[in-house]
Scaffold this active site. Sequence first.
Site, PDB file in Angstrom:
ATOM      1  N   TYR A 107      -2.033   0.224  10.328  1.00 52.91           N
ATOM      2  CA  TYR A 107      -2.270  -0.505   9.070  1.00 52.91           C
ATOM      3  C   TYR A 107      -1.049  -0.375   8.151  1.00 52.91           C
ATOM      4  O   TYR A 107      -0.505  -1.376   7.664  1.00 52.91           O
ATOM      5  CB  TYR A 107      -3.525   0.049   8.373  1.00 52.91           C
ATOM      6  CG  TYR A 107      -3.593  -0.359   6.923  1.00 52.91           C
ATOM      7  CD1 TYR A 107      -3.886  -1.667   6.568  1.00 52.91           C
ATOM      8  CD2 TYR A 107      -3.312   0.565   5.894  1.00 52.91           C
ATOM      9  CE1 TYR A 107      -3.908  -2.058   5.229  1.00 52.91           C
ATOM     10  CE2 TYR A 107      -3.333   0.180   4.569  1.00 52.91           C
ATOM     11  CZ  TYR A 107      -3.622  -1.129   4.245  1.00 52.91           C
ATOM     12  OH  TYR A 107      -3.630  -1.510   2.923  1.00 52.91           O
ATOM     13  N   LYS A 148       1.855  -3.269   6.690  1.00 51.63           N
ATOM     14  CA  LYS A 148       2.232  -3.493   5.283  1.00 51.63           C
ATOM     15  C   LYS A 148       3.740  -3.297   5.113  1.00 51.63           C
ATOM     16  O   LYS A 148       4.399  -4.030   4.383  1.00 51.63           O
ATOM     17  CB  LYS A 148       1.454  -2.535   4.359  1.00 51.63           C
ATOM     18  CG  LYS A 148      -0.022  -2.866   4.268  1.00 51.63           C
ATOM     19  CD  LYS A 148      -0.237  -4.142   3.453  1.00 51.63           C
ATOM     20  CE  LYS A 148      -1.658  -4.616   3.417  1.00 51.63           C
ATOM     21  NZ  LYS A 148      -1.843  -5.896   2.727  1.00 51.63           N
ATOM     22  N   SER A 171       0.833  -1.204   0.000  1.00 49.71           N
ATOM     23  CA  SER A 171       0.000   0.000   0.000  1.00 49.71           C
ATOM     24  C   SER A 171       0.868   1.254   0.000  1.00 49.71           C
ATOM     25  O   SER A 171       1.978   1.262   0.556  1.00 49.71           O
ATOM     26  CB  SER A 171      -0.854  -0.019   1.271  1.00 49.71           C
ATOM     27  OG  SER A 171      -1.408   1.235   1.500  1.00 49.71           O
TER      28      SER A 171
END
Length: 336
Positions: free
Chosen positions: A142, A146, A117
């Site tokens: 988050y 990643k 991402s």
Amino acid sequence: MRMILLLGGAGFVGSCVAHNLLQQRYGLVIIDLFLHHQSVVLPGAVIIRGDFGDEQLLKTIFTTYDIAAVMHFAAYIEVGRSVHEPAAFYENNVVKTKRLFDVMLAYGVKRIVFSSSCAIYAPLFSAEKLTESHQLNPLSPYGKTKCAVEFLLQDYAVAYNFSYVSLRYFNAAGALPEHNLGEQHNPETHVIPLLFKACERQEPFTIFGDDYPTPDGSCVRDYIHVRDLARVHTKALQYLLTGGAALACNVGSGVGHSVKELVAVASGICGQPLATVIKPRRAGDVPFLVADVSRVQDLLDWRAEASLPQIIDDAWQFYQRKQLKNNAAALNLENS
Ligand code: UDP
């Protein structure tokens, strides 16, 4: 036949990639919990309802099928929730992913396409495009999960000869309405489905902040059609299957659009003017997130094709079909 294992292959991006691969006659094994996408149908794929973190299930799959490569889409993605529930995010997105990599190693499967991402980059406060060499410094848990997996991949590539393509998605959007595949998160936090909801209910749409240092004051993002995303995954897979070296690259359109532009395009497509209300900035949002796409163009020979109106139009068709189905299901319930 050699098979490709897709983890989270019934989700928004995973199902569209699976569809693209099936059209090109790849054999697929899909693991998914089918939490939000119960209605996804992918004829021809082996579908297994389960958790990609279930080591025994993975071992059974690697023993039963000749897996040539893995594509990993299964992750928790809600940025806001990750702030309040980091334990769940690290467990699902990092711990289970490391377990997967170790099972892959044990079975000699070393090729993986990973859904990364743009949330891994340090926030940028100007209108520059982000290149892959931009500093990695994710804001949210988050984004950190990643980023952690990208570091895992780098180290596994050096030590264990893993070969991977890490695709750093910008804003995945659009749908494949003709195949009934699209976005259906619960709760929905993404801007395009929320625009449709506002249109449908004739409620004002909330713009989070109009005092950003952008041309119209609202946030600028790089929206990428899931059909284009599906194509780049197939290219990444082909690259790995033909011996390509470890690679991380941005996947976006390379063009930024503001929230206010989205409102204008969506109003046109939904056929009614959309009222808006300005609310304070959403925590964690940055003004600009637009991809520099030179690397993916050069190394995977891919570029995005769909424009913003095409993205919104396809998403709208999918949204309307979904609403029709939901209404019919509600009617059936009432009548039964
Ligand atoms: N956004 C908005 N109103 C909404 C939902 C989102 O103004 O109801 C904005 C959000 O602040 C961001 C952009 O739309 O600037 C895209 O948000 P989304 O959650 O779709 O994706 P993100 O860029 O956060 O991954």
